[in-house]
Design a protein around this motif. Structure first.
Motif, PDB file in Angstrom:
ATOM      1  N   VAL A   3     -10.311  -9.257 -52.852  1.00  0.00           N
ATOM      2  CA  VAL A   3      -9.905  -9.781 -54.147  1.00  0.00           C
ATOM      3  C   VAL A   3      -9.837 -11.294 -54.003  1.00  0.00           C
ATOM      4  O   VAL A   3      -9.211 -11.815 -53.072  1.00  0.00           O
ATOM      5  CB  VAL A   3      -8.541  -9.225 -54.580  1.00  0.00           C
ATOM      6  N   VAL A   4     -10.497 -12.014 -54.904  1.00  0.00           N
ATOM      7  CA  VAL A   4     -10.570 -13.476 -54.825  1.00  0.00           C
ATOM      8  C   VAL A   4      -9.931 -14.079 -56.063  1.00  0.00           C
ATOM      9  O   VAL A   4     -10.171 -13.621 -57.190  1.00  0.00           O
ATOM     10  CB  VAL A   4     -12.032 -13.955 -54.709  1.00  0.00           C
ATOM     11  N   THR A   5      -9.130 -15.099 -55.856  1.00  0.00           N
ATOM     12  CA  THR A   5      -8.549 -15.825 -56.975  1.00  0.00           C
ATOM     13  C   THR A   5      -8.609 -17.311 -56.685  1.00  0.00           C
ATOM     14  O   THR A   5      -8.813 -17.726 -55.542  1.00  0.00           O
ATOM     15  CB  THR A   5      -7.098 -15.382 -57.252  1.00  0.00           C
ATOM     16  N   VAL A   6      -8.450 -18.115 -57.723  1.00  0.00           N
ATOM     17  CA  VAL A   6      -8.489 -19.574 -57.606  1.00  0.00           C
ATOM     18  C   VAL A   6      -7.161 -20.120 -58.097  1.00  0.00           C
ATOM     19  O   VAL A   6      -6.698 -19.756 -59.191  1.00  0.00           O
ATOM     20  CB  VAL A   6      -9.653 -20.173 -58.432  1.00  0.00           C
ATOM     21  N   ALA A   7      -6.539 -20.981 -57.296  1.00  0.00           N
ATOM     22  CA  ALA A   7      -5.225 -21.504 -57.662  1.00  0.00           C
ATOM     23  C   ALA A   7      -5.093 -22.959 -57.263  1.00  0.00           C
ATOM     24  O   ALA A   7      -5.597 -23.381 -56.210  1.00  0.00           O
ATOM     25  CB  ALA A   7      -4.129 -20.685 -56.985  1.00  0.00           C
ATOM     26  N   THR A   8      -4.437 -23.733 -58.111  1.00  0.00           N
ATOM     27  CA  THR A   8      -4.060 -25.099 -57.759  1.00  0.00           C
ATOM     28  C   THR A   8      -2.602 -25.155 -57.307  1.00  0.00           C
ATOM     29  O   THR A   8      -2.232 -26.017 -56.512  1.00  0.00           O
ATOM     30  CB  THR A   8      -4.249 -26.045 -58.952  1.00  0.00           C
ATOM     31  N   ASP A   9      -1.775 -24.245 -57.809  1.00  0.00           N
ATOM     32  CA  ASP A   9      -0.346 -24.215 -57.513  1.00  0.00           C
ATOM     33  C   ASP A   9      -0.032 -22.983 -56.672  1.00  0.00           C
ATOM     34  O   ASP A   9       0.080 -21.870 -57.194  1.00  0.00           O
ATOM     35  CB  ASP A   9       0.447 -24.199 -58.824  1.00  0.00           C
ATOM     36  N   LEU A  10       0.146 -23.176 -55.372  1.00  0.00           N
ATOM     37  CA  LEU A  10       0.430 -22.048 -54.488  1.00  0.00           C
ATOM     38  C   LEU A  10       1.865 -21.559 -54.612  1.00  0.00           C
ATOM     39  O   LEU A  10       2.219 -20.519 -54.036  1.00  0.00           O
ATOM     40  CB  LEU A  10       0.134 -22.442 -53.032  1.00  0.00           C
ATOM     41  N   ASN A  11       2.687 -22.282 -55.365  1.00  0.00           N
ATOM     42  CA  ASN A  11       4.081 -21.876 -55.553  1.00  0.00           C
ATOM     43  C   ASN A  11       4.314 -21.190 -56.900  1.00  0.00           C
ATOM     44  O   ASN A  11       5.460 -20.890 -57.250  1.00  0.00           O
ATOM     45  CB  ASN A  11       5.004 -23.091 -55.449  1.00  0.00           C
ATOM     46  N   ASN A  12       3.252 -20.932 -57.650  1.00  0.00           N
ATOM     47  CA  ASN A  12       3.403 -20.303 -58.962  1.00  0.00           C
ATOM     48  C   ASN A  12       4.169 -18.989 -58.857  1.00  0.00           C
ATOM     49  O   ASN A  12       3.896 -18.160 -57.981  1.00  0.00           O
ATOM     50  CB  ASN A  12       2.021 -20.058 -59.561  1.00  0.00           C
ATOM     51  N   GLU A  51     -19.046 -22.146 -54.496  1.00  0.00           N
ATOM     52  CA  GLU A  51     -18.969 -22.695 -53.154  1.00  0.00           C
ATOM     53  C   GLU A  51     -18.539 -21.639 -52.148  1.00  0.00           C
ATOM     54  O   GLU A  51     -19.047 -21.581 -51.015  1.00  0.00           O
ATOM     55  CB  GLU A  51     -18.002 -23.889 -53.122  1.00  0.00           C
ATOM     56  N   TYR A  52     -17.609 -20.793 -52.548  1.00  0.00           N
ATOM     57  CA  TYR A  52     -17.142 -19.741 -51.643  1.00  0.00           C
ATOM     58  C   TYR A  52     -18.222 -18.693 -51.417  1.00  0.00           C
ATOM     59  O   TYR A  52     -18.464 -18.269 -50.269  1.00  0.00           O
ATOM     60  CB  TYR A  52     -15.884 -19.089 -52.222  1.00  0.00           C
ATOM     61  N   PHE A  53     -18.898 -18.281 -52.478  1.00  0.00           N
ATOM     62  CA  PHE A  53     -19.943 -17.268 -52.340  1.00  0.00           C
ATOM     63  C   PHE A  53     -21.118 -17.769 -51.499  1.00  0.00           C
ATOM     64  O   PHE A  53     -21.749 -16.997 -50.787  1.00  0.00           O
ATOM     65  CB  PHE A  53     -20.437 -16.818 -53.714  1.00  0.00           C
ATOM     66  N   LYS A  54     -21.417 -19.049 -51.568  1.00  0.00           N
ATOM     67  CA  LYS A  54     -22.526 -19.606 -50.791  1.00  0.00           C
ATOM     68  C   LYS A  54     -22.282 -19.459 -49.285  1.00  0.00           C
ATOM     69  O   LYS A  54     -23.236 -19.323 -48.510  1.00  0.00           O
ATOM     70  CB  LYS A  54     -22.735 -21.079 -51.138  1.00  0.00           C
ATOM     71  N   PRO A 280      -1.176 -13.830 -47.893  1.00  0.00           N
ATOM     72  CA  PRO A 280      -2.622 -13.730 -48.117  1.00  0.00           C
ATOM     73  C   PRO A 280      -3.368 -14.852 -47.399  1.00  0.00           C
ATOM     74  O   PRO A 280      -2.772 -15.837 -46.951  1.00  0.00           O
ATOM     75  CB  PRO A 280      -2.747 -13.858 -49.629  1.00  0.00           C
ATOM     76  N   ARG A 281      -4.666 -14.705 -47.317  1.00  0.00           N
ATOM     77  CA  ARG A 281      -5.503 -15.785 -46.783  1.00  0.00           C
ATOM     78  C   ARG A 281      -5.642 -16.882 -47.841  1.00  0.00           C
ATOM     79  O   ARG A 281      -5.711 -16.578 -49.030  1.00  0.00           O
ATOM     80  CB  ARG A 281      -6.873 -15.255 -46.390  1.00  0.00           C
ATOM     81  N   VAL A 282      -5.705 -18.114 -47.394  1.00  0.00           N
ATOM     82  CA  VAL A 282      -5.858 -19.262 -48.288  1.00  0.00           C
ATOM     83  C   VAL A 282      -6.961 -20.137 -47.721  1.00  0.00           C
ATOM     84  O   VAL A 282      -6.964 -20.457 -46.527  1.00  0.00           O
ATOM     85  CB  VAL A 282      -4.554 -20.076 -48.434  1.00  0.00           C
ATOM     86  N   GLN A 283      -7.901 -20.545 -48.578  1.00  0.00           N
ATOM     87  CA  GLN A 283      -8.975 -21.446 -48.155  1.00  0.00           C
ATOM     88  C   GLN A 283      -9.003 -22.654 -49.073  1.00  0.00           C
ATOM     89  O   GLN A 283      -9.072 -22.507 -50.300  1.00  0.00           O
ATOM     90  CB  GLN A 283     -10.337 -20.738 -48.175  1.00  0.00           C
ATOM     91  N   ARG A 284      -8.937 -23.812 -48.509  1.00  0.00           N
ATOM     92  CA  ARG A 284      -8.977 -25.055 -49.280  1.00  0.00           C
ATOM     93  C   ARG A 284     -10.403 -25.297 -49.773  1.00  0.00           C
ATOM     94  O   ARG A 284     -11.360 -25.233 -49.005  1.00  0.00           O
ATOM     95  CB  ARG A 284      -8.517 -26.218 -48.405  1.00  0.00           C
ATOM     96  N   MET A 285     -10.558 -25.576 -51.055  1.00  0.00           N
ATOM     97  CA  MET A 285     -11.869 -25.791 -51.651  1.00  0.00           C
ATOM     98  C   MET A 285     -11.974 -27.217 -52.183  1.00  0.00           C
ATOM     99  O   MET A 285     -11.032 -27.736 -52.798  1.00  0.00           O
ATOM    100  CB  MET A 285     -12.106 -24.816 -52.802  1.00  0.00           C
ATOM    101  N   THR A 286     -13.099 -27.853 -51.933  1.00  0.00           N
ATOM    102  CA  THR A 286     -13.384 -29.163 -52.508  1.00  0.00           C
ATOM    103  C   THR A 286     -14.772 -29.140 -53.113  1.00  0.00           C
ATOM    104  O   THR A 286     -15.697 -28.551 -52.545  1.00  0.00           O
ATOM    105  CB  THR A 286     -13.323 -30.267 -51.434  1.00  0.00           C
ATOM    106  N   PHE A 287     -14.934 -29.745 -54.268  1.00  0.00           N
ATOM    107  CA  PHE A 287     -16.238 -29.810 -54.918  1.00  0.00           C
ATOM    108  C   PHE A 287     -16.253 -30.964 -55.905  1.00  0.00           C
ATOM    109  O   PHE A 287     -15.216 -31.506 -56.241  1.00  0.00           O
ATOM    110  CB  PHE A 287     -16.588 -28.495 -55.618  1.00  0.00           C
TER     111      PHE A 287
END
Length: 287
Positions: A3-12, A51-54, A280-287
């Motif tokens: 399951v993949v999600t995108v978040a800017t606020d990890l404390n939500n 970017e993650y799927f690539k 959960p696993r967390v991966q930092r994304m930049t684009f």
């Protein structure tokens, strides 16, 4: 199944108290793509996913995308795989009551009459193989509005839907779905995804904005909060048959968190206790 999600606020609060525990309890491998971007827009979720799927090791792996701040899961991988297999398309999106954000304009570009009870695509939840999802995004690098005559005609009259709605990933996926009907299905009967949003008028209703502003000003004292609480409590009397549930709208999310705090969530929604599960696993994304 990932399951993949995108978040800017990890404390939500919704992410930490409902989505993360529900995934952990059901055995889902949750990956949070953390986008540290000040001016993040909903359409940026797609950029993070691309970017993650690539870099994903297996294009045939089945993944579920879910919104981070207003969703949770109530059924596990076995149910998801068996239900997904019954669809005749390789990518399945959640459905909803409202043709958002296009509203009445969206009715004019739909392929035929609405399929109820959830006629319109909702981008808060979808499932497909990594390779299929990446291929769609690469094939359509921007909203394909030029492929729709009514949208081209509106642009002539200075009503540019890309400018007005381009902030929304749901606008993008609505147009792509209408062009890729051999690949993309909508879960019209809430077999995998159920969106709990209330139905709103197809033209912009100022009352929607007034209700949200009243809630932000008055909080739990707002009439809009009490109306939404009554609506949601009534809906939650009956269990959902879906795997992922989506509680879009800031008022709806607040109501659900309050019901959680007060111990008033129905038993069919499951238990939410993050203390018993690894993070959960967390991966930092930049684009």
């Amino acid at each position: 199944m990932e399951v993949v999600t995108v978040a800017t606020d990890l404390n939500n609060a919704f992410l930490n108290r409902l989505l993360i525990p529900s995934c952990a309890a059901l055995g889902f491998d949750l990956m949070i793509l953390h986008v540290d971007k000040k001016e993040f827009r909903p359409r940026d979720k797609r950029l993070a996913l691309v970017e993650y799927f690539k870099q994903h090791p297996s294009p045939t792996d089945l993944v579920i995308f879910t919104d981070a701040y207003d969703t949770l899961f109530i059924r596990a991988e076995k149910y998801v795989r068996e239900t997904y297999a019954r669809f005749s398309r390789s990518v399945v999106f959640s459905g909803e009551l409202n043709n958002w954000p296009l509203g009445a304009i969206g009715f004019l570009i739909e392929n035929g009459p609405p399929v109820r009870p959830f006629p319109y695509l909702n981008a808060g939840g979808f499932i497909g193989a990594v390779g299929d999802l990446l291929e769609l995004c690469i094939k359509h690098p921007k909203p394909p509005s030029d492929r729709f005559r009514i949208l081209r005609d509106l642009r002539i009259h200075d009503f540019d839907t890309d400018e007005r709605y381009g902030f929304s990933d749901q606008y993008y996926w609505t147009l792509v779905h209408l062009l890729e009907t051999e690949t993309i299905a909508v879960d019209h009967h809430a077999e995998l995804f159920e969106c709990f949003s209330a139905q709103v008028p197809p033209t912009w209703d100022v009352q929607v904005t007034l209700d949200i502003n009243e809630f932000r000003t008055r909080g739990r004292e707002a009439d809009s909060y009490h109306r939404e609480r009554a609506r949601l409590e009534e809906r939650l009397r009956a269990p959902s048959g879906a795997a992922q549930l989506h509680f879009a709208s800031p008022i709806t999310k607040a109501v659900l968190l309050d019901l959680l705090d007060q111990g008033r969530l129905p038993a069919w929604l499951g238990a939410f206790d993050a203390r018993d599960y690894p993070p959960p696993r967390v991966q930092r994304m930049t684009f």
